[in-house]
Design an enzyme around this catalytic site. Structure first.
Site, PDB file in Angstrom:
ATOM      1  N   SER A 129       0.841  -1.201   0.000  1.00 51.64           N
ATOM      2  CA  SER A 129       0.000   0.000   0.000  1.00 51.64           C
ATOM      3  C   SER A 129       0.881   1.257   0.000  1.00 51.64           C
ATOM      4  O   SER A 129       0.504   2.276  -0.576  1.00 51.64           O
ATOM      5  CB  SER A 129      -0.936   0.003   1.203  1.00 51.64           C
ATOM      6  OG  SER A 129      -0.193  -0.071   2.396  1.00 51.64           O
ATOM      7  N   ASP A 174       8.839  -2.961  -4.928  1.00 54.01           N
ATOM      8  CA  ASP A 174       7.421  -2.598  -4.825  1.00 54.01           C
ATOM      9  C   ASP A 174       7.091  -1.404  -5.712  1.00 54.01           C
ATOM     10  O   ASP A 174       6.076  -1.392  -6.417  1.00 54.01           O
ATOM     11  CB  ASP A 174       7.066  -2.263  -3.372  1.00 54.01           C
ATOM     12  CG  ASP A 174       7.441  -3.384  -2.420  1.00 54.01           C
ATOM     13  OD1 ASP A 174       7.624  -4.518  -2.885  1.00 54.01           O
ATOM     14  OD2 ASP A 174       7.548  -3.115  -1.213  1.00 54.01           O
ATOM     15  N   TYR A 226      13.548  -6.104   9.436  1.00 49.95           N
ATOM     16  CA  TYR A 226      13.850  -5.959   8.013  1.00 49.95           C
ATOM     17  C   TYR A 226      15.247  -5.351   7.839  1.00 49.95           C
ATOM     18  O   TYR A 226      16.077  -5.859   7.072  1.00 49.95           O
ATOM     19  CB  TYR A 226      12.782  -5.080   7.349  1.00 49.95           C
ATOM     20  CG  TYR A 226      12.949  -4.906   5.857  1.00 49.95           C
ATOM     21  CD1 TYR A 226      12.345  -5.783   4.961  1.00 49.95           C
ATOM     22  CD2 TYR A 226      13.707  -3.858   5.340  1.00 49.95           C
ATOM     23  CE1 TYR A 226      12.482  -5.617   3.600  1.00 49.95           C
ATOM     24  CE2 TYR A 226      13.854  -3.682   3.979  1.00 49.95           C
ATOM     25  CZ  TYR A 226      13.240  -4.561   3.110  1.00 49.95           C
ATOM     26  OH  TYR A 226      13.383  -4.404   1.753  1.00 49.95           O
TER      27      TYR A 226
HETATM   28  C1  GLA Z   1       9.194  -5.307   1.228  1.00 54.97           C
HETATM   29  C2  GLA Z   1      10.139  -4.265   0.645  1.00 54.97           C
HETATM   30  C3  GLA Z   1      10.695  -4.722  -0.702  1.00 54.97           C
HETATM   31  C4  GLA Z   1      11.289  -6.139  -0.593  1.00 54.97           C
HETATM   32  C5  GLA Z   1      10.310  -7.069   0.112  1.00 54.97           C
HETATM   33  C6  GLA Z   1      10.911  -8.427   0.371  1.00 54.97           C
HETATM   34  O1  GLA Z   1       8.062  -5.427   0.420  1.00 54.97           O
HETATM   35  O2  GLA Z   1       9.466  -3.033   0.465  1.00 54.97           O
HETATM   36  O3  GLA Z   1      11.647  -3.802  -1.173  1.00 54.97           O
HETATM   37  O4  GLA Z   1      12.522  -6.115   0.037  1.00 54.97           O
HETATM   38  O5  GLA Z   1       9.869  -6.548   1.348  1.00 54.97           O
HETATM   39  O6  GLA Z   1      11.124  -9.078  -0.815  1.00 54.97           O
END
Ligand code: GLA
Length: 385
Positions: A129, A174, A226
């Site tokens: 989103s 994304d 992350y």
């Molecule tokens: C999130 C991040 C992406 C990617 C994914 C894992 O969506 O925004 O850039 O790293 O995680 O693939």
């Protein structure tokens, strides 16, 4: 005039100059590869974020979201600065504010604007989103001011907004999917470059269906896990003397693992290198029209994310094992993980059985009921009205 344009007129007392939309995405495969210069195969969802907008003669940016009760937030473009985010630019407003900041910083002279935002992309579901909001805002602002960055440039600026202004260290997948995807295709992304092409993925013609299973476990990329995965990949690449883990060929994986003494780093590296290999193989299978055969690779990818990368959760694991037991060709978590959504590739006629099996399993385990939606690869960002 569509609903978003009508709401704009009711709110600001004048018509918008256009409505622009950008979709959320599902990643077919290629997870946690994008910040390792690797490969991914995302596609655009039918769910989109719409931005109705009109230019202003001053440098004010007025933001309103149908999903928020914060009212109209007024910021001044001239003073936007990631180091001193103005009050009101937190939460959702940081995304459009960050895009305006990134555009201006890149020398694209966007001026003031009034924006009204409306979205049906579920938030916190691993369906991007944020990217949809960034790309829709970027397209609206640049077209309002007659500026014409290429789509990959727009994606890069949207990512910069998220990295440098919002403060989420995401990769480029994304935003590229949202800005550049085309209907009926997955986007084959090589994040080094970056470069992409479009691979046909016509599920309906093959009698197949893709189900998104939103576990409704909220994930939050801003949380440290992350960033920690990302840092551990970069450290491992440096230790191996490589610019990025993308530069470790699959054939040389075992030897490289022997040169890493940290067992956690070994698992992270193994995920990234095997995942890049799976993306390439899925891309080849799709190109050859062998859609069903991709399923096993999707499930292998899930196991790797669960066991080696440790970004799954019990609800995602249950969605995957249950969908597979109910006849899916394959299934995996999609997106950053720690919650969010899974994706299952199934025969079209198996949809009721798979959906029922997953819903029942969630009920038996005492989980919140999942939201299960069939999706088709849809169009990337564009002007709506
Ligand atoms: C999130 C991040 C992406 C990617 C994914 C894992 O969506 O925004 O850039 O790293 O995680 O693939």
């Amino acid at each position: 005039m569509n609903d978003t344009a009508r709401a704009f007129r009711d709110l600001y007392g004048q018509p918008s100059h256009g409505v622009w939309a950008a979709p959320g995405r599902v990643n077919l495969i290629g997870e946690h590869t994008d910040y390792n210069d690797g490969f991914a195969l995302p596609f655009a969802l039918p769910h989109r974020t719409e931005v109705a907008a009109a230019p202003r003669s001053d440098t004010l940016l007025r933001l309103h979201s149908a999903a928020s009760d914060s009212g109209v937030i007024t910021l001044d473009l001239a003073t936007l600065d990631p180091a001193h985010r103005p009050r009101g630019a937190d939460g959702w407003a940081a995304y459009p504010a960050g895009v305006a900041w990134a555009l201006r910083e890149a020398g694209l002279p966007v001026g003031g604007a009034d924006l009204h935002i409306r979205s049906d992309v579920p938030t916190g579901a691993g369906l991007s989103s944020s990217a949809a909001l960034e790309v829709a805002t970027g397209l609206a602002l640049t077209e309002l001011y007659g500026l014409t960055p290429t789509r990959p440039e727009l994606a890069a600026l949207a990512r910069r907004a998220e990295n440098a202004y919002v403060g989420v260290p995401c990769g480029i997948m994304d935003q590229t999917a949202s800005a550049c995807a085309t209907e009926g295709h997955v986007l084959r992304l090589d994040t080094r470059g970056p470069r992409h092409d479009h691979v046909p993925f016509d599920c309906a013609a093959a009698g197949l269906r893709l189900l998104v299973i939103d576990t409704r476990v909220k994930h939050d990329l801003a949380d440290g896990a992350y960033a920690e995965r990302r840092a551990s990949c970069h450290r491992a690449a440096a230790r191996l003397g490589l610019p990025a883990l993308r530069d470790l060929p699959f054939e040389e994986l075992d030897g490289a693992l022997g040169r890493l003494d940290d067992p956690v780093a070994r698992r992270r590296v193994r995920h990234v290198v095997t995942e890049n290999e799976r993306v390439l193989r899925v891309g080849e299978l799709l190109g050859a029209g062998r859609l069903r055969e991709t399923g096993a690779l999707l499930t292998e990818g899930h196991a790797s994310l669960r066991d080696d990368y440790a970004v799954s959760c019990p609800e995602l694991d249950l969605a995957v094992t249950t969908a597979n037991a109910a006849g899916a060709y394959g299934a995996r978590m999609t997106g950053g993980g720690f919650g969010g959504s899974a994706l299952a590739l199934i025969d079209a006629e198996a949809e009721p059985a798979v959906a029922r099996a997953v819903t029942d399993a969630f009920a038996r385990a005492g989980h919140v009921p999942p939201r299960i939606t069939p999706v088709t690869p849809s169009a990337g960002a564009g002007r709506v009205v």
